[in-house]
Design an enzyme around this catalytic site. Structure first.
Site, PDB file in Angstrom:
ATOM      1  N   TRP A 231     -20.183   4.211  -6.276  1.00 49.17           N
ATOM      2  CA  TRP A 231     -20.859   4.250  -7.575  1.00 49.17           C
ATOM      3  C   TRP A 231     -21.013   2.840  -8.163  1.00 49.17           C
ATOM      4  CZ3 TRP A 231     -18.011   2.952 -12.086  1.00 49.17           C
ATOM      5  CH2 TRP A 231     -18.724   3.056 -13.278  1.00 49.17           C
TER       6      TRP A 231
ATOM      7  N   ASP B  85      -6.812   4.121  -4.974  1.00 54.48           N
ATOM      8  CA  ASP B  85      -7.494   3.908  -3.690  1.00 54.48           C
ATOM      9  C   ASP B  85      -8.205   5.240  -3.420  1.00 54.48           C
ATOM     10  OD1 ASP B  85      -7.508   1.768  -1.367  1.00 54.48           O
ATOM     11  OD2 ASP B  85      -7.352   3.681  -0.361  1.00 54.48           O
TER      12      ASP B  85
ATOM     13  N   GLY C 224     -20.561   7.089   1.259  1.00 54.86           N
ATOM     14  CA  GLY C 224     -19.643   7.537   0.229  1.00 54.86           C
ATOM     15  C   GLY C 224     -20.374   7.783  -1.074  1.00 54.86           C
TER      16      GLY C 224
ATOM     17  N   LYS D  81       0.870  -1.187   0.000  1.00 51.73           N
ATOM     18  CA  LYS D  81       0.000   0.000   0.000  1.00 51.73           C
ATOM     19  C   LYS D  81       0.902   1.231   0.000  1.00 51.73           C
ATOM     20  CE  LYS D  81      -4.421   0.791   0.053  1.00 51.73           C
ATOM     21  NZ  LYS D  81      -5.507  -0.113  -0.378  1.00 51.73           N
TER      22      LYS D  81
HETATM   23  N1  GLU Z   1      -7.094   0.004  -3.430  1.00 54.22           N
HETATM   24  C1  GLU Z   1      -7.804  -1.170  -3.817  1.00 54.22           C
HETATM   25  C2  GLU Z   1      -7.851  -2.134  -2.657  1.00 54.22           C
HETATM   26  O1  GLU Z   1      -7.924  -1.707  -1.516  1.00 54.22           O
HETATM   27  C3  GLU Z   1      -7.288  -1.763  -5.122  1.00 54.22           C
HETATM   28  C4  GLU Z   1      -5.832  -2.150  -5.121  1.00 54.22           C
HETATM   29  C5  GLU Z   1      -5.296  -2.592  -6.471  1.00 54.22           C
HETATM   30  O2  GLU Z   1      -6.043  -2.641  -7.433  1.00 54.22           O
HETATM   31  O3  GLU Z   1      -4.090  -2.877  -6.508  1.00 54.22           O
HETATM   32  O4  GLU Z   1      -7.870  -3.326  -2.783  1.00 54.22           O
END
Ligand code: GLU
Length: 446
Positions: free
Chosen positions: A242, A164, A236, A124
Site C-alpha cells: 500500500w 512485520d 502483495g 527478529k
Molecule cells: N519488519 C520491518 C523490517 O523488516 C520493520 C522492523 C522495525 O521497524 O523494527 O525491517
C-alpha cells in the site's frame, strides 16, 4: 575467509535451514574481497561470530480460540547482533514461520539497520500463528499470550520489536497493552509502530513503501531515468504494498498490478485514492485474498493463480514475502521489457532471479537497502519517545528522505563496478558489513 568453509560449517550447525543459509551466502560472497583486505577482521574471527545470532528465545504460546478450544503455537525472538545498538526488528506472524526464516530475517536486519545511519542492532521474532480468518478477539488473545512470554526479554534500551508480515498497528497495540500490565513499565519506546495517540510516529505506517520509492527515485535518477509515466507491478496488498503503491502513484507512475496468494489483479488504469484505501480494507478483512479488488473496480481484472510478474511492466516491486520472485519470473519480466526491479520485501528475489537481472544489466536493488525506511522510521519513533515529543509528518518525512539518500549513496560508494554498473547488492552488503565489523572489532572478544 573462505566462503565455502564457513558455509559448510554453518550448514553442519543449522542443517536444512535454507533461507538462513541463503541469506548468509549472499552476504559472504559480496564481502569476501573487501574482508580479505582486512587481516584484523580475520584475526578477530568477525565473520564466524557475525553469522551466529547472539541468542534465541523459543517459547510455547497457548491461547483459547473463539470456540473455547485450546491452541498451542511456537513463539521466537532472535537477538542477532547488538554491535551498533539495542536489538531492533519486527515480529512476523505467519503459518510458515520457523527458526530458519527468523534467523535469515535477523541476519538481514543487522545489516539493514546498520545502513539506516541510526544506532540499532538486529533482531527478529515471530510465531507460526496464522492470522488468516482469525477474529479480532482471537488476535488479541494470541498477542497477549505471546507477550506474556516475551516481555522479560525486551525493553526500550534492550530489544525493541515492531511489526512485520501479519503484525500491524492492531497487533502492536495488543502487545503493548499486555507489556505494560506485566512489566509495570510505561516507556512507550519498548515497541515501535504504535498508534498515533500513544507514542507512534507520523509516517511510520507509510515509511517502508515511501522509503522504497525514494530509493528507487535515486536509482533511476543516477541512471538518467524517471519514474514519471512508468508502469509498476507490485506483489502483495498489505501495508508495505500500500505504501509503495501510494508513493509510486503520487510520483506519477501507474501501478498496474497488485497480487495476493490467490492471483493477480491487472489494473491497467492505475490507482486512485479509492483503490488505495480499498487495499487497506482488504488487508484488514484478514482473508488474505486480492480477488475482491477486481469485483469492486470495473476497470480491474482478476487473473487467478498468476503472479504480478506475469504482467508487462517497467518496474517490478516485490512487496510480499521472501523468494517470491524466482529465476523464471525474472526471465519473464525481462522478456516483457522490465528495466528496474527493487526488493521491497526482505530477500524477495531468489539468487537465480538476482543473477538474471544483474547479468542483463538492468537496475536491481536488494531489500536491505530498499526497505530500510521502515525500520529507520522506527528508529525515529524511538528518538521521539525518548525525547517525549512528536515531530510533524513533514519533519519525519524529510528525515526519511535524508536516510534513503544516504543509503543509496553508500550502495553507490561500495557497489560501483569498474564497468560502471552499480551492483546494489554488493554495495549494501559491504556498507552494512563494514559498520558492524568495525564496531565488533572495537568492542573486543565478546
Ligand atoms: N519488519 C520491518 C523490517 O523488516 C520493520 C522492523 C522495525 O521497524 O523494527 O525491517
Amino acid at each position: 575467509m573462505k566462503v565455502q568453509t564457513i558455509m559448510a560449517d554453518l550448514e553442519r550447525k543449522h542443517p536444512g535451514e535454507s533461507e538462513y543459509l541463503q541469506a548468509v551466502q549472499e552476504v559472504l560472497e559480496s564481502i569476501e574481497e573487501v574482508y580479505n583486505l582486512h587481516p584484523e577482521f580475520e584475526k578477530a574471527k568477525i565473520v564466524e561470530r557475525m553469522v551466529e545470532p547472539d541468542r534465541i528465545f523459543t517459547f510455547r504460546v497457548t491461547w483459547v480460540d473463539d470456540k473455547g478450544e485450546i491452541q498451542t503455537n511456537l513463539g521466537y525472538r532472535i537477538q542477532f547482533n547488538s554491535a551498533i545498538g539495542p536489538y531492533k526488528g519486527g515480529i512476523r506472524f505467519h503459518k510458515a514461520v520457523n527458526p530458519s526464516m527468523l534467523k535469515f530475517l535477523g541476519f538481514e536486519q543487522t545489516f539493514k539497520n546498520a545502513l539506516t545511519t541510526l544506532p540499532m542492532g538486529g533482531a527478529k521474532g515471530g510465531s507460526d500463528f496464522d492470522p488468516v480468518g482469525k477474529s479480532d478477539a482471537e488476535i488479541m488473545r494470541f498477542c497477549q499470550a505471546f507477550m506474556w512470554e516475551l516481555w522479560k526479554n525486551i525493553g526500550p534500551d534492550t530489544d525493541v520489536p515492531a511489526g512485520d508480515v501479519g503484525v500491524g498497528g492492531r497487533e502492536i497495540g495488543y502487545m503493548y497493552g499486555m507489556y505494560k500490565k506485566l512489566a509495570r513499565e510505561y516507556n512507550t519506546g519498548v515497541l515501535t509502530g504504535k498508534g498515533m495517540t500513544w507514542g507512534g510516529s507520523l509516517i511510520r505506517p507509510e515509511a517502508t513503501g515511501f522509503g522504497a520509492l525514494y530509493f528507487v527515485e535515486h536509482m533511476l535518477s543516477k541512471a538518467g531515468k524517471s519514474i514519471k509515466g512508468a508502469t509498476v507491478a507490485i506483489s502483495g496488498f498489505g501495508n508495505v504494498a500500500w505504501g509503495a503503491a501510494t508513493k509510486a502513484t503520487e510520483l506519477g507512475a501507474k501501478v498496474i498490478a497488485i497480487s495476493g496468494p490467490d492471483g493477480v489483479v491487472y489494473n491497467p488504469e492505475g490507482m486512485t485514492k479509492e483503490k488505495l484505501d480499498y487495499m487497506l480494507a482488504l488487508r484488514a478483512s484478514n482473508r488474505n485474498i486480492v480477488a475482491p479488488f477486481a469485483e469492486k473496480f470495473a476497470d480491474a481484472t482478476f487473473i487467478p493463480g498468476k503472479k504480478a510478474w506475469s504482467i508487462k511492466c517497467d518496474i517490478a516491486l516485490p512487496c510480499a514475502f521472501q523468494n517470491e520472485l524466482n529465476g523464471d519470473d525474472a526471465a519473464e519480466l525481462l522478456a516483457n521489457g522490465t528495466w528496474c526491479a527493487a526488493e521491497v520485501s526482505n530477500m524477495g528475489c531468489t539468487p537465480e532471479a538476482i543473477a538474471t537481472f544483474q547479468s542483463a544489466g538492468i537496475l536491481f536493488a536488494p531489500g536491505k537497502a530498499v526497505n530500510a525506511g521502515g525500520v529507520a522510521t522506527s528508529g525515529l519513533e524511538m528518538t521521539q519517545n525518548a525525547m517525549h515529543i512528536s515531530w510533524s509528518a513533514a519533519e519525519v518525512d524529510s528525515k526519511l528522505h535524508y536516510i534513503m539518500e544516504s543509503i543509496h549513496a553508500a550502495c553507490v560508494k561500495y557497489g560501483t563496478q569498474e564497468d560502471g554498473y552499480i551492483n546494489y547488492v554488493k554495495g549494501a552488503n559491504i556498507a552494512g558489513f563494514m559498520k558492524v565489523a568495525q564496531a565488533m572489532l572495537e568492542q573486543g572478544i565478546v
